[in-house]
Design a protein around this motif. Structure first.
Motif, PDB file in Angstrom:
ATOM      1  N   MET A 131      30.130 109.891  79.928  1.00 20.07           N
ATOM      2  CA  MET A 131      30.886 108.997  79.059  1.00 20.07           C
ATOM      3  C   MET A 131      30.874 107.558  79.570  1.00 20.07           C
ATOM      4  N   LYS A 132      30.771 107.382  80.888  1.00 17.04           N
ATOM      5  CA  LYS A 132      30.926 106.042  81.438  1.00 17.04           C
ATOM      6  C   LYS A 132      29.670 105.193  81.285  1.00 17.04           C
ATOM      7  N   VAL A 133      28.504 105.816  81.205  1.00 16.11           N
ATOM      8  CA  VAL A 133      27.265 105.034  81.138  1.00 16.11           C
ATOM      9  C   VAL A 133      27.222 104.128  79.909  1.00 16.11           C
ATOM     10  N   PRO A 134      27.399 104.650  78.678  1.00 17.83           N
ATOM     11  CA  PRO A 134      27.370 103.741  77.526  1.00 17.83           C
ATOM     12  C   PRO A 134      28.525 102.743  77.537  1.00 17.83           C
ATOM     13  N   LEU A 135      29.670 103.151  78.100  1.00 17.65           N
ATOM     14  CA  LEU A 135      30.799 102.222  78.171  1.00 17.65           C
ATOM     15  C   LEU A 135      30.472 101.040  79.075  1.00 17.65           C
ATOM     16  N   GLU A 136      29.907 101.317  80.262  1.00 21.12           N
ATOM     17  CA  GLU A 136      29.552 100.234  81.177  1.00 21.12           C
ATOM     18  C   GLU A 136      28.443  99.366  80.589  1.00 21.12           C
ATOM     19  N   GLN A 137      27.493  99.997  79.906  1.00 19.95           N
ATOM     20  CA  GLN A 137      26.424  99.220  79.266  1.00 19.95           C
ATOM     21  C   GLN A 137      26.985  98.331  78.166  1.00 19.95           C
ATOM     22  N   LEU A 138      27.975  98.834  77.424  1.00 20.36           N
ATOM     23  CA  LEU A 138      28.605  98.043  76.367  1.00 20.36           C
ATOM     24  C   LEU A 138      29.349  96.844  76.955  1.00 20.36           C
ATOM     25  N   LYS A 139      30.081  97.069  78.028  1.00 13.16           N
ATOM     26  CA  LYS A 139      30.801  95.971  78.681  1.00 13.16           C
ATOM     27  C   LYS A 139      29.825  94.914  79.190  1.00 13.16           C
ATOM     28  N   ARG A 140      28.731  95.379  79.774  1.00 11.25           N
ATOM     29  CA  ARG A 140      27.729  94.445  80.305  1.00 11.25           C
ATOM     30  C   ARG A 140      27.088  93.638  79.178  1.00 11.25           C
ATOM     31  N   GLU A 141      26.766  94.310  78.076  1.00  7.96           N
ATOM     32  CA  GLU A 141      26.151  93.630  76.935  1.00  7.96           C
ATOM     33  C   GLU A 141      27.106  92.591  76.347  1.00  7.96           C
ATOM     34  N   ALA A 142      28.393  92.950  76.262  1.00  3.70           N
ATOM     35  CA  ALA A 142      29.384  92.017  75.708  1.00  3.70           C
ATOM     36  C   ALA A 142      29.554  90.795  76.605  1.00  3.70           C
ATOM     37  N   ARG A 143      29.573  91.032  77.938  1.00  2.69           N
ATOM     38  CA  ARG A 143      29.708  89.908  78.871  1.00  2.69           C
ATOM     39  C   ARG A 143      28.521  88.957  78.765  1.00  2.69           C
ATOM     40  N   GLN A 144      27.327  89.535  78.698  1.00  2.00           N
ATOM     41  CA  GLN A 144      26.132  88.687  78.619  1.00  2.00           C
ATOM     42  C   GLN A 144      26.099  87.901  77.308  1.00  2.00           C
ATOM     43  N   SER A 145      26.513  88.535  76.219  1.00  2.00           N
ATOM     44  CA  SER A 145      26.541  87.834  74.931  1.00  2.00           C
ATOM     45  C   SER A 145      27.538  86.682  74.961  1.00  2.00           C
ATOM     46  N   GLN A 146      28.690  86.948  75.561  1.00  2.00           N
ATOM     47  CA  GLN A 146      29.714  85.909  75.641  1.00  2.00           C
ATOM     48  C   GLN A 146      29.244  84.733  76.489  1.00  2.00           C
ATOM     49  N   LYS A 147      28.627  85.036  77.638  1.00  2.00           N
ATOM     50  CA  LYS A 147      28.131  83.970  78.512  1.00  2.00           C
ATOM     51  C   LYS A 147      27.033  83.170  77.824  1.00  2.00           C
ATOM     52  N   LEU A 148      26.143  83.895  77.137  1.00  2.00           N
ATOM     53  CA  LEU A 148      25.060  83.213  76.431  1.00  2.00           C
ATOM     54  C   LEU A 148      25.602  82.292  75.354  1.00  2.00           C
ATOM     55  N   ALA A 149      26.554  82.782  74.571  1.00  2.00           N
ATOM     56  CA  ALA A 149      27.121  81.973  73.491  1.00  2.00           C
ATOM     57  C   ALA A 149      27.856  80.751  74.048  1.00  2.00           C
ATOM     58  N   GLU A 150      28.646  80.954  75.090  1.00  2.00           N
ATOM     59  CA  GLU A 150      29.394  79.826  75.674  1.00  2.00           C
ATOM     60  C   GLU A 150      28.449  78.777  76.237  1.00  2.00           C
ATOM     61  N   ARG A 151      27.390  79.227  76.932  1.00  2.00           N
ATOM     62  CA  ARG A 151      26.456  78.274  77.540  1.00  2.00           C
ATOM     63  C   ARG A 151      25.702  77.483  76.475  1.00  2.00           C
ATOM     64  N   GLU A 152      25.178  78.172  75.461  1.00  2.00           N
ATOM     65  CA  GLU A 152      24.403  77.486  74.430  1.00  2.00           C
ATOM     66  C   GLU A 152      25.277  76.565  73.580  1.00  2.00           C
ATOM     67  N   MET A 153      26.504  76.998  73.289  1.00  2.00           N
ATOM     68  CA  MET A 153      27.396  76.146  72.495  1.00  2.00           C
ATOM     69  C   MET A 153      27.816  74.909  73.285  1.00  2.00           C
ATOM     70  N   GLN A 154      28.000  75.086  74.599  1.00  2.00           N
ATOM     71  CA  GLN A 154      28.343  73.929  75.423  1.00  2.00           C
ATOM     72  C   GLN A 154      27.192  72.928  75.470  1.00  2.00           C
ATOM     73  N   LEU A 155      25.958  73.464  75.575  1.00  2.00           N
ATOM     74  CA  LEU A 155      24.796  72.572  75.571  1.00  2.00           C
ATOM     75  C   LEU A 155      24.652  71.863  74.225  1.00  2.00           C
ATOM     76  N   ALA A 156      24.912  72.591  73.134  1.00  2.00           N
ATOM     77  CA  ALA A 156      24.820  71.984  71.802  1.00  2.00           C
ATOM     78  C   ALA A 156      25.877  70.904  71.628  1.00  2.00           C
ATOM     79  N   SER A 157      27.090  71.171  72.093  1.00  2.00           N
ATOM     80  CA  SER A 157      28.164  70.174  71.985  1.00  2.00           C
ATOM     81  C   SER A 157      27.844  68.933  72.812  1.00  2.00           C
ATOM     82  N   SER A 158      27.306  69.153  74.023  1.00  2.00           N
ATOM     83  CA  SER A 158      26.932  68.013  74.863  1.00  2.00           C
ATOM     84  C   SER A 158      25.818  67.204  74.214  1.00  2.00           C
TER      85      SER A 158
END
Length: 381
Positions: free
Chosen positions: A1-28
């Protein structure tokens, strides 16, 4: 049960970091354009806006792909939870539904074993045949196998270090030194290649960050600069040993299994050992092959017996006598019979043998021949 859960958390973190970084670059970028609006031409301004728009379109495609991956992981978690919930509804081990569930579980265990062993194609065939793709952590084991190959065969830490960079926070929580071991190996390889100045610069950049917990090892590593890779001095000879690559591959596997709460051994081995531990007796450990029971899997030292080597002996409050010839239980319906040489076999086995040898029986352990009438009945107490 934990494998897909950990993969989901990792995917969500990476998506959030990617979105924040790209949006910050776009705003700058937009802020810079606003400041330069009066000093650049309309054509340059339009080109810069188009560039920012292209970057945002790329971000959108990446986020859509990430969303699909998250949906797949959520679906996989639901299917696994439903399988566990189905188990709670069984009332008898003889139910056809329970037998089907057990068969599915066996296939899952075999898929796990194949993926761990690198037999990916065979695992995929079984997954497709049994429709068990949602139970197989194919991507995780593919990552493990590819990184291990890179470490063992290519002697490169690139993939493993990239994975450590993505999971640095989690590695810090479990106090893993995997990243330090990888950095240390890269430092050693620079010294092996006689790139002393590069090795010193690398140590200042990457090894000194671990001085709070790994200072003695860092000091010993720096001493390698004074030794040749062919040195016979034990501490430094060990550090130059190419077998360290195998150790790094094994440590990477153990760390990633720990993060996803996976056992270090295949599930197939664990289940087999559970059954073997209930069968292991002192007779199984005898150096005399004649003491081994041909129907006992623990006595088969070249196959399943290897899995049972480190297991404890089984505990039986009431012992069962098993015939050495037939492997059947000896009881009141099949009583034990003692031959004149002291060896004991079941009545049914001796009778069958006597019918084939004109009333004679041959002890399979000593080779002596007796009359069936010489066998004495024993009583179990």
């Amino acid at each position: 049960m934990k494998v897909p859960l950990e993969q989901l958390k990792r995917e969500a973190r990476q998506s959030q970091k990617l979105a924040e970084r790209e949006m910050q670059l776009a705003s700058s970028g937009l802020a810079d354009l606003a400041k330069k609006q009066s000093s650049i031409s309309a054509e340059e301004y339009t080109h810069a806006i188009d560039g920012l728009a292209d970057k945002l379109r790329v971000l959108r495609r990446k986020l859509e792909d990430s969303k699909q991956e998250e949906a797949l992981l959520i679906s996989r978690s639901r299917q696994r939870a439903a399988d566990l919930n189905e188990l709670s509804g069984f009332t008898s081990a003889t139910q056809p539904e329970f037998q089907r569930w057990c068969r599915t579980r066996l296939e899952r265990v075999l898929i796990d074993y194949m993926l761990r062993s690198g037999n990916v194609d065979t695992a995929k065939l079984l997954m497709e045949k049994s429709n068990l793709e949602h139970f197989a952590d194919t991507s995780l084991f593919a990552l493990v196998m590819s990184t291990e190959h890179e470490l063992r065969e290519q002697h490169s830490c690139r993939g493993a270090l990239h994975w450590c960079a993505e999971n640095r926070g989690v590695l810090r929580k479990i106090e893993s030194s995997l990243e330090f071991e990888l950095r240390l190996q890269e430092f050693i390889e620079m010294i092996r290649a006689k790139k002393s100045s590069e090795a010193i610069a690398y140590a200042k950049k990457h090894l000194t960050a671990w001085s709070d917990t790994q200072l003695p090892r860092i000091q010993r590593a720096m001493t390698l600069l004074a030794f040749s890779p062919t040195t016979g001095c034990p501490p430094y000879k060990h550090m130059f040993d190419v077998a360290r690559w195998d150790g790094l591959a094994h440590e990477f596997r153990m760390v990633i299994f720990k993060l996803y709460s996976l056992p270090s051994q295949p599930l197939l081995h664990l289940l087999l050992q559970t059954g073997l531990s209930a069968l292991k007796t002192p007779a199984c450990l005898s150096d005399d092959p004649s003491e081994h029971n041909r129907n006992c899997p623990v006595c088969q030292t070249d196959t399943l017996g290897k899995l049972a080597q480190g297991l404890p002996l089984s505990h039986h409050s009431n012992s069962n006598l098993v015939c050495r010839i037939s492997g059947e239980k000896m009881d009141e319906d099949n009583p034990p019979m003692r031959l004149p040489n002291g060896y004991v076999y079941s009545l049914i086995s001796l009778t069958d043998m006597a019918n084939k040898l004109d009333g004679k029986v041959k002890c399979p352990r000593s080779g002596e021949i007796f009359s069936l009438a010489d066998a004495k009945k024993l009583f179990i107490s």
